[in-house]
Design a protein around this motif. Structure first.
Motif, PDB file in Angstrom:
ATOM      1  N   GLY A 140      -0.171  -2.619 177.186  1.00  0.00           N
ATOM      2  CA  GLY A 140       0.165  -3.826 177.470  1.00  0.00           C
ATOM      3  C   GLY A 140       1.250  -3.742 178.511  1.00  0.00           C
ATOM      4  O   GLY A 140       1.275  -4.632 179.591  1.00  0.00           O
ATOM      5  N   LEU A 141       2.387  -2.892 178.322  1.00  0.00           N
ATOM      6  CA  LEU A 141       3.433  -3.034 179.222  1.00  0.00           C
ATOM      7  C   LEU A 141       3.160  -2.155 180.470  1.00  0.00           C
ATOM      8  O   LEU A 141       3.483  -2.701 181.537  1.00  0.00           O
ATOM      9  CB  LEU A 141       4.765  -2.197 178.525  1.00  0.00           C
ATOM     10  N   LEU A 142       2.177  -1.261 180.410  1.00  0.00           N
ATOM     11  CA  LEU A 142       1.852  -0.740 181.684  1.00  0.00           C
ATOM     12  C   LEU A 142       0.754  -1.413 182.626  1.00  0.00           C
ATOM     13  O   LEU A 142       0.794  -0.956 183.746  1.00  0.00           O
ATOM     14  CB  LEU A 142       1.302   0.548 181.246  1.00  0.00           C
ATOM     15  N   ARG A 143      -0.071  -2.044 181.953  1.00  0.00           N
ATOM     16  CA  ARG A 143      -1.226  -2.681 182.625  1.00  0.00           C
ATOM     17  C   ARG A 143      -0.580  -3.362 183.823  1.00  0.00           C
ATOM     18  O   ARG A 143      -1.158  -3.274 184.930  1.00  0.00           O
ATOM     19  CB  ARG A 143      -2.127  -3.522 181.632  1.00  0.00           C
ATOM     20  N   PRO A 144       0.358  -4.172 183.805  1.00  0.00           N
ATOM     21  CA  PRO A 144       0.856  -4.848 185.114  1.00  0.00           C
ATOM     22  C   PRO A 144       0.962  -4.068 186.392  1.00  0.00           C
ATOM     23  O   PRO A 144       1.195  -4.212 187.433  1.00  0.00           O
ATOM     24  CB  PRO A 144       1.994  -5.980 184.726  1.00  0.00           C
ATOM     25  N   LEU A 193       6.521   3.980 189.687  1.00  0.00           N
ATOM     26  CA  LEU A 193       6.637   3.620 188.246  1.00  0.00           C
ATOM     27  C   LEU A 193       8.319   3.398 187.724  1.00  0.00           C
ATOM     28  O   LEU A 193       8.408   2.410 187.131  1.00  0.00           O
ATOM     29  CB  LEU A 193       6.227   4.730 187.454  1.00  0.00           C
ATOM     30  N   PHE A 194       9.072   4.047 188.799  1.00  0.00           N
ATOM     31  CA  PHE A 194      10.598   3.903 188.073  1.00  0.00           C
ATOM     32  C   PHE A 194      11.538   3.183 189.102  1.00  0.00           C
ATOM     33  O   PHE A 194      12.624   2.911 188.651  1.00  0.00           O
ATOM     34  CB  PHE A 194      11.296   5.317 187.719  1.00  0.00           C
ATOM     35  N   GLY A 195      10.938   2.999 190.372  1.00  0.00           N
ATOM     36  CA  GLY A 195      11.539   2.251 191.211  1.00  0.00           C
ATOM     37  C   GLY A 195      12.562   3.385 192.223  1.00  0.00           C
ATOM     38  O   GLY A 195      13.157   2.662 193.020  1.00  0.00           O
ATOM     39  N   GLU A 196      12.597   4.415 192.010  1.00  0.00           N
ATOM     40  CA  GLU A 196      13.461   5.392 192.723  1.00  0.00           C
ATOM     41  C   GLU A 196      12.557   6.827 192.689  1.00  0.00           C
ATOM     42  O   GLU A 196      12.331   7.032 191.500  1.00  0.00           O
ATOM     43  CB  GLU A 196      14.867   5.728 192.392  1.00  0.00           C
ATOM     44  N   LEU A 269      18.244   0.841 182.156  1.00  0.00           N
ATOM     45  CA  LEU A 269      18.954   0.009 181.424  1.00  0.00           C
ATOM     46  C   LEU A 269      20.023  -0.668 182.417  1.00  0.00           C
ATOM     47  O   LEU A 269      20.394  -1.641 181.807  1.00  0.00           O
ATOM     48  CB  LEU A 269      19.690   1.017 180.409  1.00  0.00           C
ATOM     49  N   GLU A 270      20.350   0.024 183.576  1.00  0.00           N
ATOM     50  CA  GLU A 270      21.404  -0.649 184.352  1.00  0.00           C
ATOM     51  C   GLU A 270      20.722  -1.858 184.865  1.00  0.00           C
ATOM     52  O   GLU A 270      21.119  -3.035 185.129  1.00  0.00           O
ATOM     53  CB  GLU A 270      21.673   0.209 185.500  1.00  0.00           C
ATOM     54  N   SER A 271      19.316  -1.990 185.272  1.00  0.00           N
ATOM     55  CA  SER A 271      18.487  -2.868 185.827  1.00  0.00           C
ATOM     56  C   SER A 271      18.392  -4.157 184.798  1.00  0.00           C
ATOM     57  O   SER A 271      18.382  -5.273 185.293  1.00  0.00           O
ATOM     58  CB  SER A 271      17.025  -2.571 186.169  1.00  0.00           C
ATOM     59  N   ARG A 272      18.353  -3.799 183.565  1.00  0.00           N
ATOM     60  CA  ARG A 272      18.423  -4.793 182.421  1.00  0.00           C
ATOM     61  C   ARG A 272      19.669  -5.567 182.503  1.00  0.00           C
ATOM     62  O   ARG A 272      19.648  -6.725 182.274  1.00  0.00           O
ATOM     63  CB  ARG A 272      18.060  -4.141 181.099  1.00  0.00           C
ATOM     64  N   ARG A 273      20.958  -4.669 182.757  1.00  0.00           N
ATOM     65  CA  ARG A 273      21.894  -5.537 182.698  1.00  0.00           C
ATOM     66  C   ARG A 273      22.330  -6.242 183.978  1.00  0.00           C
ATOM     67  O   ARG A 273      22.950  -7.281 183.911  1.00  0.00           O
ATOM     68  CB  ARG A 273      23.213  -4.301 182.449  1.00  0.00           C
ATOM     69  N   ALA A 287      10.495  -3.252 183.396  1.00  0.00           N
ATOM     70  CA  ALA A 287       9.805  -3.829 182.369  1.00  0.00           C
ATOM     71  C   ALA A 287       9.942  -3.489 180.755  1.00  0.00           C
ATOM     72  O   ALA A 287      10.138  -3.926 179.867  1.00  0.00           O
ATOM     73  CB  ALA A 287       8.117  -3.998 182.539  1.00  0.00           C
ATOM     74  N   LEU A 288       9.850  -1.952 180.947  1.00  0.00           N
ATOM     75  CA  LEU A 288      10.067  -1.228 179.306  1.00  0.00           C
ATOM     76  C   LEU A 288      11.503  -1.529 178.951  1.00  0.00           C
ATOM     77  O   LEU A 288      11.649  -1.936 177.797  1.00  0.00           O
ATOM     78  CB  LEU A 288       9.966   0.074 179.778  1.00  0.00           C
ATOM     79  N   ALA A 289      12.404  -1.653 179.828  1.00  0.00           N
ATOM     80  CA  ALA A 289      13.798  -1.687 179.568  1.00  0.00           C
ATOM     81  C   ALA A 289      14.020  -3.233 179.084  1.00  0.00           C
ATOM     82  O   ALA A 289      14.895  -3.561 178.213  1.00  0.00           O
ATOM     83  CB  ALA A 289      14.671  -1.511 180.631  1.00  0.00           C
ATOM     84  N   ALA A 290      13.444  -4.198 179.724  1.00  0.00           N
ATOM     85  CA  ALA A 290      13.461  -5.650 179.078  1.00  0.00           C
ATOM     86  C   ALA A 290      13.076  -5.855 177.956  1.00  0.00           C
ATOM     87  O   ALA A 290      13.414  -6.609 177.156  1.00  0.00           O
ATOM     88  CB  ALA A 290      12.827  -6.501 180.261  1.00  0.00           C
ATOM     89  N   ASP A 291      12.051  -5.063 177.445  1.00  0.00           N
ATOM     90  CA  ASP A 291      11.216  -5.262 176.224  1.00  0.00           C
ATOM     91  C   ASP A 291      12.166  -4.333 175.158  1.00  0.00           C
ATOM     92  O   ASP A 291      12.016  -4.873 173.954  1.00  0.00           O
ATOM     93  CB  ASP A 291       9.856  -4.474 176.226  1.00  0.00           C
ATOM     94  N   ASN A 292      12.741  -3.095 175.461  1.00  0.00           N
ATOM     95  CA  ASN A 292      13.331  -2.334 174.303  1.00  0.00           C
ATOM     96  C   ASN A 292      14.807  -1.659 175.125  1.00  0.00           C
ATOM     97  O   ASN A 292      14.604  -1.065 176.274  1.00  0.00           O
ATOM     98  CB  ASN A 292      12.423  -1.456 173.824  1.00  0.00           C
ATOM     99  N   ASP A 293      15.806  -1.634 174.505  1.00  0.00           N
ATOM    100  CA  ASP A 293      16.750  -0.928 175.130  1.00  0.00           C
ATOM    101  C   ASP A 293      17.324   0.279 174.529  1.00  0.00           C
ATOM    102  O   ASP A 293      18.126   0.784 174.734  1.00  0.00           O
ATOM    103  CB  ASP A 293      18.158  -2.004 175.052  1.00  0.00           C
ATOM    104  N   ASP A 294      16.433   0.796 173.571  1.00  0.00           N
ATOM    105  CA  ASP A 294      16.435   2.082 172.863  1.00  0.00           C
ATOM    106  C   ASP A 294      16.188   3.258 174.061  1.00  0.00           C
ATOM    107  O   ASP A 294      15.285   3.412 174.246  1.00  0.00           O
ATOM    108  CB  ASP A 294      15.655   2.417 171.713  1.00  0.00           C
ATOM    109  N   PRO A 295      17.003   4.174 174.371  1.00  0.00           N
ATOM    110  CA  PRO A 295      16.961   5.245 175.475  1.00  0.00           C
ATOM    111  C   PRO A 295      15.833   6.056 175.088  1.00  0.00           C
ATOM    112  O   PRO A 295      14.952   6.452 175.869  1.00  0.00           O
ATOM    113  CB  PRO A 295      18.255   5.978 175.460  1.00  0.00           C
ATOM    114  N   ARG A 296      15.619   6.282 173.793  1.00  0.00           N
ATOM    115  CA  ARG A 296      14.698   7.197 173.161  1.00  0.00           C
ATOM    116  C   ARG A 296      13.023   6.579 173.563  1.00  0.00           C
ATOM    117  O   ARG A 296      12.440   7.328 174.116  1.00  0.00           O
ATOM    118  CB  ARG A 296      14.753   7.914 171.987  1.00  0.00           C
ATOM    119  N   VAL A 297      13.106   5.443 173.420  1.00  0.00           N
ATOM    120  CA  VAL A 297      11.822   4.743 173.363  1.00  0.00           C
ATOM    121  C   VAL A 297      11.429   4.759 174.775  1.00  0.00           C
ATOM    122  O   VAL A 297      10.238   4.931 175.093  1.00  0.00           O
ATOM    123  CB  VAL A 297      12.022   3.309 172.908  1.00  0.00           C
TER     124      VAL A 297
END
Length: 511
Positions: A140-144, A193-196, A269-273, A287-297
């Motif tokens: 679901g996170l990846l679809r957009p 996918l990652f912006g850079e 995580l920086e983009s989330r902050r 989008a992933l960082a906005a949904d979860n801030d666990d680095p391993r996830v």
């Protein structure tokens, strides 16, 4: 006193296991009969599957295990049963009806089984290793990321393709274009996918990410990533004994790959902050960082999709040039099609757009034929989540259902199915894009991007990137030569995806 008691308990346990086995056999026979199932053709594998496993390992060493598995179907028909290492029975199939059941109509009956444990050291918990709610959420996170507007935006891709063309020798000397394609796709995938971009092709504004990690450079990253995948494939081949394959070399390769991806975790995580710094374009990592801030996830999910974004498109493009170098008539027709629509490098004719590329039928036929003969994921499997059946493959005529008990593995070879002469004609093993002019409608017998609920989300992105790259290259170069005349058939290196073990060495010329 203890010795007789131990003997008694041992005897009770053995008796219990025997009775349990008898009950299981009785249950299986009764269930199979109720479902109308009949046995599939068997492949001899020796006691506990040992001889079959040793033969397989020999084929792996000789870089022909994909072809080795495909050869089974020449004697058994579309479905077989085989004793795998350890004495466990598993099925293999190339029947479209069975694949439709595995991947769609009986989707809930089958799962990924041990794949999560086999692939965990590299990929952790992500879209390619999870079932159930975890998989649904990741998808679901990846679809957009793969909406029509995102895929149709070719500006991001253009810079990377232009950089790759700059690296191609212009003096007609031989080079390995597969190596460049893997650099192209890692750069474009990380950017998309990652912006850079990871900058593996050395663009001045984006270089330095790899140099700051243990991989050192693009070649170091490729070696680490490929080595990790080779070990994952080896763990998958030994099924329940996967845990025995975990050497230091494997663990170190995983560590180096994780270090690179962790750079993007920190960016996300920086983009989330600091959301004010985001570009406005949907970026999966953000989008992933906005949904979860666990680095391993974050790392697990980012690495899962990076694997698909890099390897499958590079595989497709490498195979495309393998065939173009050996079929000059196809090169000429494809290039003329592209030049008629978009002009050549000196005289371009308008913008290259997603819609205009999709209208080029021969380009589509060409890519279909490449994907048919060299699907990026040639082999796959599912594991029964409950006692169930496959629709066909049993009995002398192969038309009866086949009983599959809970926990049993069903492998399927897209590579072998795509080469069935009853589906694709007597010339099914030959490269001939024109066959798609004769019959362009295919169902479950054509599955380069899988099917059902787990169908590849990035299918249109991969086709757009491959199409755009082909258009730009064939605009720029008007002639190709095969620099490997001794290699007439692909030497397949199959880890999680397919690549050419000998590389794809060509010469390109422009007027």
């Amino acid at each position: 006193m203890l010795a007789p008691m131990a003997l008694l308990l041992g005897a009770v346990f053995i008796t219990y296991k025997i009775l349990q086995s008898i009950h299981r056999v009785y249950h299986d026979r009764r269930t199979a009969k109720a479902l109308g199932c009949k046995p599939a053709a068997a492949i001899p594998s020796g006691i506990l599957g040992i001889s079959g496993f040793l033969t397989m390992m020999k084929a792996v060493k000789e870089k022909r295990w994909v072809e080795h598995i495909a050869s089974f179907y020449e004697t058994t028909g579309t479905t077989f049963v085989q004793t795998a290492i350890g004495g466990v029975e598993m099925y293999g199939t190339t029947d479209p009806e069975n694949l439709k059941a595995l991947l769609a109509t009986q989707f809930q009956d089958f799962r990924l089984g041990t794949r999560h444990r086999e692939f965990y050291p590299l990929l952790g918990n992500g879209i390619f290793t999870l079932d159930g709610a975890g998989w649904t959420h990741a998808r679901g996170l990846l679809r957009p990321q793969f909406t029509r507007d995102q895929v149709a935006d070719l500006d991001l891709m253009d810079g990377h393709v232009t950089r790759m063309i700059d690296l191609i020798p212009k003096d007609g000397s031989s080079f390995d274009i597969q190596r460049l394609f893997f650099q192209l796709t890692i750069d474009s995938a990380t950017h998309f996918l990652f912006g850079e971009s990871v900058g593996s092709m050395g663009s001045s504004s984006e270089a330095g990410i790899l140099e700051k990690t243990a991989v050192g450079d693009a070649q170091g990253f490729a070696e680490a990533f490929n080595m990790s995948q080779e070990y994952l494939a080896a763990r998958s081949r030994v099924l329940g004994f996967y845990w025995m394959i975990n050497p230091k070399e494997f663990r170190e390769a995983n560590r180096r790959v994780h270090e690179v991806v962790d750079h993007y975790v920190r960016l996300a995580l920086e983009s989330r902050r600091h959301p004010e710094k985001q570009t406005g374009r949907y970026i999966f990592a953000e989008a992933l960082a906005a949904d979860n801030d666990d680095p391993r996830v974050l790392r697990d999910n980012m690495l899962n999709i990076l694997l698909a974004g890099r390897d499958t498109t590079a595989s497709l493009l490498s195979s495309a040039f393998f065939y173009l170098a050996r079929h000059p008539d196809v090169w000429q027709r494809l290039r003329q099609t592209i030049v008629d629509e978009f002009g050549d490098g000196e005289h371009p004719n308008g913008d290259i757009t997603h819609a205009r590329m999709k209208d080029l039928r021969y380009l589509r036929y060409f890519l279909n034929e490449v994907l048919r003969l060299q699907p990026p994921v040639p082999l796959n499997f599912r594991v029964a989540a409950k006692d169930t059946s496959l629709p066909v493959g049993g009995g002398p005529d192969g038309k009866s259902p086949v009983y599959v008990r809970k926990g049993q593995v069903v492998t399927y070879s897209v590579y072998a199915m795509h080469r069935r002469t009853d589906l694709y004609g007597a010339d099914a093993h030959e490269f001939r894009p024109e066959r798609w002019e004769e019959n362009s409608k295919r169902g479950w017998e054509y599955l380069p991007f899988n099917g059902g609920p787990r169908i590849c989300l990035g299918q249109q992105y991969a086709l757009a990137e491959a199409s755009f790259t082909l258009v730009k290259l064939l605009q720029r170069f008007d002639r190709i030569e095969n620099a490997q005349p001794e290699v007439q058939q692909p030497i397949i290196q199959c880890t999680l995806t397919m690549s050419h073990d000998a590389g794809v060495h060509v010469r390109l010329f422009s007027a």
